[in-house]
Scaffold this motif. Structure first.
Motif, mmCIF file in Angstrom:
data_model
loop_
_atom_site.group_PDB
_atom_site.id
_atom_site.type_symbol
_atom_site.label_atom_id
_atom_site.label_comp_id
_atom_site.label_asym_id
_atom_site.label_seq_id
_atom_site.Cartn_x
_atom_site.Cartn_y
_atom_site.Cartn_z
ATOM 1 N N PHE A 1 81.636 75.669 66.247
ATOM 2 C CA PHE A 1 80.965 74.404 65.921
ATOM 3 C C PHE A 1 81.884 73.199 66.124
ATOM 4 O O PHE A 1 81.417 72.058 66.022
ATOM 5 C CB PHE A 1 80.460 74.427 64.473
ATOM 6 C CG PHE A 1 79.091 75.021 64.317
ATOM 7 C CD1 PHE A 1 77.957 74.233 64.475
ATOM 8 C CD2 PHE A 1 78.932 76.361 64.024
ATOM 9 C CE1 PHE A 1 76.697 74.783 64.342
ATOM 10 C CE2 PHE A 1 77.674 76.911 63.885
ATOM 11 C CZ PHE A 1 76.550 76.120 64.047
ATOM 12 N N ILE A 2 83.154 73.416 66.400
ATOM 13 C CA ILE A 2 84.050 72.278 66.642
ATOM 14 C C ILE A 2 83.650 71.503 67.896
ATOM 15 O O ILE A 2 83.596 70.260 67.868
ATOM 16 C CB ILE A 2 85.514 72.769 66.701
ATOM 17 C CG1 ILE A 2 85.950 73.272 65.324
ATOM 18 C CG2 ILE A 2 86.430 71.646 67.181
ATOM 19 C CD1 ILE A 2 87.368 73.795 65.283
ATOM 20 N N VAL B 1 82.791 67.453 67.986
ATOM 21 C CA VAL B 1 83.518 66.484 68.821
ATOM 22 C C VAL B 1 82.560 65.752 69.753
ATOM 23 O O VAL B 1 82.620 64.519 69.902
ATOM 24 C CB VAL B 1 84.628 67.208 69.613
ATOM 25 C CG1 VAL B 1 85.293 66.243 70.587
ATOM 26 C CG2 VAL B 1 85.656 67.810 68.667
ATOM 27 N N ILE B 2 81.649 66.485 70.397
ATOM 28 C CA ILE B 2 80.695 65.854 71.314
ATOM 29 C C ILE B 2 79.780 64.889 70.574
ATOM 30 O O ILE B 2 79.474 63.788 71.064
ATOM 31 C CB ILE B 2 79.888 66.941 72.052
ATOM 32 C CG1 ILE B 2 80.807 67.715 72.997
ATOM 33 C CG2 ILE B 2 78.717 66.340 72.821
ATOM 34 C CD1 ILE B 2 80.136 68.896 73.670
ATOM 35 N N ALA B 3 79.331 65.286 69.379
ATOM 36 C CA ALA B 3 78.464 64.398 68.602
ATOM 37 C C ALA B 3 79.196 63.112 68.225
ATOM 38 O O ALA B 3 78.629 62.007 68.299
ATOM 39 C CB ALA B 3 77.961 65.124 67.358
ATOM 40 N N GLU C 1 74.776 63.506 62.744
ATOM 41 C CA GLU C 1 74.660 64.870 63.245
ATOM 42 C C GLU C 1 75.993 65.600 63.160
ATOM 43 O O GLU C 1 76.058 66.790 62.796
ATOM 44 C CB GLU C 1 74.156 64.858 64.693
ATOM 45 C CG GLU C 1 72.718 64.403 64.859
ATOM 46 C CD GLU C 1 72.572 62.882 64.885
ATOM 47 O OE1 GLU C 1 73.524 62.183 64.459
ATOM 48 O OE2 GLU C 1 71.519 62.390 65.303
ATOM 49 N N ALA C 2 77.083 64.901 63.467
ATOM 50 C CA ALA C 2 78.409 65.523 63.382
ATOM 51 C C ALA C 2 78.735 65.933 61.949
ATOM 52 O O ALA C 2 79.323 66.998 61.713
ATOM 53 C CB ALA C 2 79.464 64.566 63.923
ATOM 54 N N ALA C 3 78.349 65.084 60.990
ATOM 55 C CA ALA C 3 78.588 65.432 59.581
ATOM 56 C C ALA C 3 77.811 66.679 59.181
ATOM 57 O O ALA C 3 78.314 67.546 58.444
ATOM 58 C CB ALA C 3 78.210 64.253 58.692
ATOM 59 N N VAL C 4 76.564 66.812 59.671
ATOM 60 C CA VAL C 4 75.767 68.001 59.367
ATOM 61 C C VAL C 4 76.407 69.243 59.983
ATOM 62 O O VAL C 4 76.488 70.301 59.344
ATOM 63 C CB VAL C 4 74.323 67.813 59.867
ATOM 64 C CG1 VAL C 4 73.526 69.114 59.726
ATOM 65 C CG2 VAL C 4 73.636 66.697 59.114
ATOM 66 N N TYR C 5 76.889 69.146 61.224
ATOM 67 C CA TYR C 5 77.529 70.296 61.865
ATOM 68 C C TYR C 5 78.803 70.697 61.134
ATOM 69 O O TYR C 5 79.093 71.890 60.994
ATOM 70 C CB TYR C 5 77.848 69.979 63.324
ATOM 71 C CG TYR C 5 76.630 69.612 64.158
ATOM 72 C CD1 TYR C 5 75.373 70.109 63.851
ATOM 73 C CD2 TYR C 5 76.741 68.752 65.260
ATOM 74 C CE1 TYR C 5 74.256 69.776 64.600
ATOM 75 C CE2 TYR C 5 75.638 68.412 66.022
ATOM 76 C CZ TYR C 5 74.404 68.911 65.682
ATOM 77 O OH TYR C 5 73.302 68.572 66.428
ATOM 78 N N SER D 1 72.449 75.592 58.025
ATOM 79 C CA SER D 1 71.970 76.189 59.274
ATOM 80 C C SER D 1 70.633 75.596 59.696
ATOM 81 O O SER D 1 70.439 75.220 60.858
ATOM 82 C CB SER D 1 71.844 77.705 59.105
ATOM 83 O OG SER D 1 73.093 78.277 58.765
ATOM 84 N N VAL D 2 69.696 75.504 58.767
ATOM 85 C CA VAL D 2 68.367 74.999 59.114
ATOM 86 C C VAL D 2 68.407 73.498 59.373
ATOM 87 O O VAL D 2 67.764 72.994 60.308
ATOM 88 C CB VAL D 2 67.364 75.352 57.998
ATOM 89 C CG1 VAL D 2 65.967 74.827 58.346
ATOM 90 C CG2 VAL D 2 67.307 76.854 57.787
ATOM 91 N N VAL D 3 69.166 72.754 58.569
ATOM 92 C CA VAL D 3 69.241 71.307 58.760
ATOM 93 C C VAL D 3 69.898 70.978 60.098
ATOM 94 O O VAL D 3 69.532 70.000 60.768
ATOM 95 C CB VAL D 3 69.981 70.644 57.583
ATOM 96 C CG1 VAL D 3 70.247 69.168 57.866
ATOM 97 C CG2 VAL D 3 69.170 70.785 56.310
ATOM 98 N N SER D 4 70.869 71.793 60.538
ATOM 99 C CA SER D 4 71.493 71.566 61.849
ATOM 100 C C SER D 4 70.463 71.665 62.967
ATOM 101 O O SER D 4 70.446 70.838 63.896
ATOM 102 C CB SER D 4 72.613 72.580 62.075
ATOM 103 O OG SER D 4 73.658 72.405 61.150
#
Length: 756
Positions: free
Chosen positions: A544-545, A549-551, A559-563, A600-603
């Protein structure tokens, strides 16, 4: 309709089983149907608790198994276990029991549902059943390890037991040494009676006298006498064939105390009338000395407090003297035949109690047995494990000591502990223990002990020396009820289970260990395999890194915070969820699991909503609303299939609607670039589909650690491909080149004013 027809046949059959000389009453008891599970531990069984009334002459169980789906499930076998007095001890997967554990496997019955058939109705009869608690346990065959996702169609089976009882309301009572006349006819070919066995009885004899056939005296009346009730176990009754015997008797050595014993007399002669006299004699051969009416509270207080500071679990540190037995019967002409010290019962918790004897280091002699009475006559105690521990103080041996024999029996004690005689009573097999100079410790564990009064008899056995009568020893005795054997050890958890109001406990094992106490290492995972599983499940989350980084690079900070949230809690949830010793929990397990499932679901939710390219107020409103709804659903049911499918489908509807709207408005396909479809969307969709297929269809208990790791990798990879490109007006990493001074963003100066 089929069940109604079977019920009508059953009632008709019961009504015709007996003549009308006695008053018979019928009772019907039913349990709610329950879904059966494949067996891997005792918690998978469906346990049903029934109570058979006194004077029951017939119990008939109607066992109904229904297939709950129309799938082509093939043939299936269902195993039902029966036991009186306590839950059945079963071993359908043939595992090893822990050391020093004595078990007697319960009677079982196999019900089959052939392919194409949806129901199985089976009748199972027990004649003259033992009154009290009866337990039925049903389960499917061994679990194959396939992890089934909730919500997908599967083969399911429902099991419903129903009990019909026929009892005699006016059963004749055999008085001691008083003959009773009975007549057997063609309509009534058996006589049912009962006799009461008082406490301290050593023998029960039933005599058949003055037998006659059609009014003519004769020796061969074709009679048979059965003493005792049916329990589906060996030696639960004594049966004697009296054909050709002038004076016939049935004897039971050591009958159960304080119990009504059923006597059944039958004839094998057809179409005739048989008359006879029957009598019973109960021999009370041994009584302990009466104890003083003074209650020694200081002894009990000392015994309660002392073991709390003694971690060994022994029942005290002082010896029990013969002076404690001197009482009111010193002048009695009856000889002293046993010692019976008082026993204190202390309930500590659910399925946790201990028995304490004041001065419980007992002085056990060779001339008389010492008998401890253990009150387990409650169904609240039969769901645990009875543990008996003995320790011989080898420094206190006197005389020609050879060893100490011990016998544990339900309902009545064994008073002769010579090595040549078995440890058994009239209707039950006992459990024997012994300690010697070389083996000074002994341990016995009995899972699911029968609800009854138990008796622990101890006696010193001497050698052939001249000082045999003076042989004695000091024994430390510890008797307790625990929920599970050794708390299931290092590779198991003790679970408290419930069926209606009845509580019982069982071990659920992990890391491949099996057995009643999780002590069978036949399929145990090695430490290296446990470590490999832990590393795969945790380190696979590092994939997930790149999405994080891409987000961040494309300006999708939420989105990055959720990941990051998903990566963090998935890593530590799987570190805490390991079945063996490679476990690390940074917080409560339930909290880690909730956060992992939620992340997982929120991602998935925020990724698909982000692909819709909505206006930011709408997008963040959907982010927040979706997260709140998903949190609520996860709290209700975390493993439901629609917990994932629901947000996915709803977000796909939003994305497709937005894409269609843009395509219609711009008059060309959206996204417009074929490179976007070929190089990003299609690989992302393929990665997501591979992950979902592995997650739903390929996971088993044995391959979970790498199939679930593949799920982590595929989901993270799909996010890398599916995350939309950066908006044209958003700089790299989402930040402007100048965050201090007058110019805060590109368009601010143009839209407001020029600062000079």
């Amino acid at each position: 309709m089929e069940k109604y027809f079977a019920l009508c046949l059953l009632l008709h059959a019961i009504a015709g089983c007996f003549a009308n000389d006695l008053t018979y009453l019928n009772g019907f008891y039913s349990k709610t149907p329950q879904k059966l599970s494949k067996y891997s531990w005792f918690g998978n069984v469906r346990l049903h608790h029934f109570r058979v009334p006194e004077d029951a002459v017939l119990v008939r169980w109607l066992l109904t198994v229904t297939r709950g789906s129309d799938l082509n499930c093939g043939s299936q076998n269902i195993t039902v276990h029966f036991r009186a007095g306590a839950p059945p001890v079963i071993n359908p997967i043939y595992t090893d029991f822990p050391n020093s554990t004595s078990v007697s496997l319960a009677h079982n019955l196999t019900l089959a549902i052939p392919s194409g058939q949806s129901i199985n109705v089976t009748l199972f009869n027990v004649t003259n059943p033992k009154p009290g608690d009866w337990f039925l346990a049903a389960h499917l065959p061994k679990d194959d390890g396939k992890i089934e996702q909730q919500g997908l169609p599967s083969c399911s089976y429902l099991f419903q037991p129903q009990m019909f009882v026929r009892r005699a309301a006016d059963l004749s009572v055999l008085q001691h040494n008083i003959p009773l006349s009975q007549i057997l006819t063609t309509a009534q070919a058996q006589a049912l009676l009962k006799v009461f066995v008082p406490e301290f009885s050593s023998r029960l004899d039933v005599f058949i006298l003055a037998c006659s056939v059609s009014g003519k005296p004769g020796n061969d009346c074709g009679l048979s006498v059965t003493v005792g009730s049916g329990t589906l176990s060996q030696d639960s009754a004594v049966k004697v064939n009296c054909s050709g015997v002038k004076l016939c008797s049935a004897s039971v050595s050591i009958p159960p105390w304080n119990t009504w014993v059923l006597v059944n007399v039958e004839t094998s002669l057809p179409n005739t009338t048989v008359g006879f006299n029957i009598s019973a004699n109960v021999t009370v051969g041994c009584k302990p000395l009466s104890v003083s009416s003074d209650f020694n509270t200081s002894a009990f207080i000392h015994t309660i407090i002392a073991p709390q500071s003694n971690s060994s679990g022994a029942l005290g540190n002082t010896s029990f003297s013969l002076r404690d037995q001197q009482g009111l019967r010193d002048n009695s002409s009856e000889p002293l035949c046993m010692r019976s010290p008082s026993v204190f019962r202390e309930e500590q918790d659910v399925l946790s109690l201990r028995f304490i004897v004041p001065g419980s280091n007992l002085s056990v002699t060779s001339d008389l047995p010492t008998v401890l009475t253990l009150d387990l006559d409650s169904d609240a105690d039969s769901g645990g494990t009875l543990v008996v521990q003995l320790h011989l103080n080898t420094s206190t041996l006197i005389g020609g000591f050879r060893g100490v024999n011990t016998c544990l029996t339900p309902s009545a004690p064994v008073l002769n502990l010579n090595s040549s005689k078995p440890c058994a009573t009239g209707f039950a097999q006992g459990y024997s223990l012994s300690v010697t100079r070389n083996e000074s410790n002994a341990l016995l564990r009995i899972p699911f002990p029968e609800a009854a009064m138990w008796y622990l008899s101890l006696q010193t056995v001497c050698n052939d020396s001249v000082d045999c009568r003076n042989a004695s020893s000091i024994i430390s005795v510890s008797v307790s009820i625990s929920a599970c054997i050794d708390d299931c050890g290092s590779y198991g958890d003790c679970k408290l289970l419930r069926t209606n109001s009845y509580l019982y406990a069982a071990c659920v094992c992990k890391a491949g260990w099996q057995g009643w106490g999780c002590t069978d290492p036949s399929f145990a995972q090695s430490f290296s395999r446990q470590m490999a599983a832990a590393l795969l499940l945790t380190l696979s989350n590092l994939f997930f890194i790149p999405p994080i980084v891409i987000a961040l690079y494309r300006g999708y900070h939420t989105e990055a915070a959720v990941y990051f949230f998903t990566m963090f809690f998935s890593t530590f949830y799987h570190a805490c969820d390991q079945p063996g010793v490679t476990v690390m929990c940074i917080m409560d397990y339930d909290t880690l699991q909730f956060c992992d499932f939620l992340g997982s679901v929120v991602s998935v939710w925020v990724t698909i909503v982000c692909m819709a390219r909505l206006q930011e107020p709408v997008k963040y409103m959907l982010f927040m609303a979706g997260t709140l709804v998903i949190s609520m659903v996860m709290q209700l049911d975390r493993r439901g299939l629609w917990n994932l499918l629901g947000p996915v489908l709803f977000s796909l509807v939003i994305m497709v609607t937005a894409w269609v709207y843009r395509g219609v408005k711009r008059h060309h396909c959206y996204p417009p670039s074929w490179r976007r479809w070929v190089l990003f969307l299609l690989p992302g969709i393929v990665s997501a589909l591979i992950g979902v297929c592995v997650y739903v269809f390929a996971q088993t208990d044995s391959n979970y650690f790498y199939t679930h790791s593949i799920w982590h990798v595929m989901v993270a990879t799909s996010v890398v491909f599916l995350l939309p490109p950066r908006e044209k007006h958003v700089p790299s990493w989402g930040w402007t080149h100048k965050i201090c001074g007058y110019k805060l963003c590109k368009n601010e100066k143009e839209e407001l004013y020029t600062v000079t």
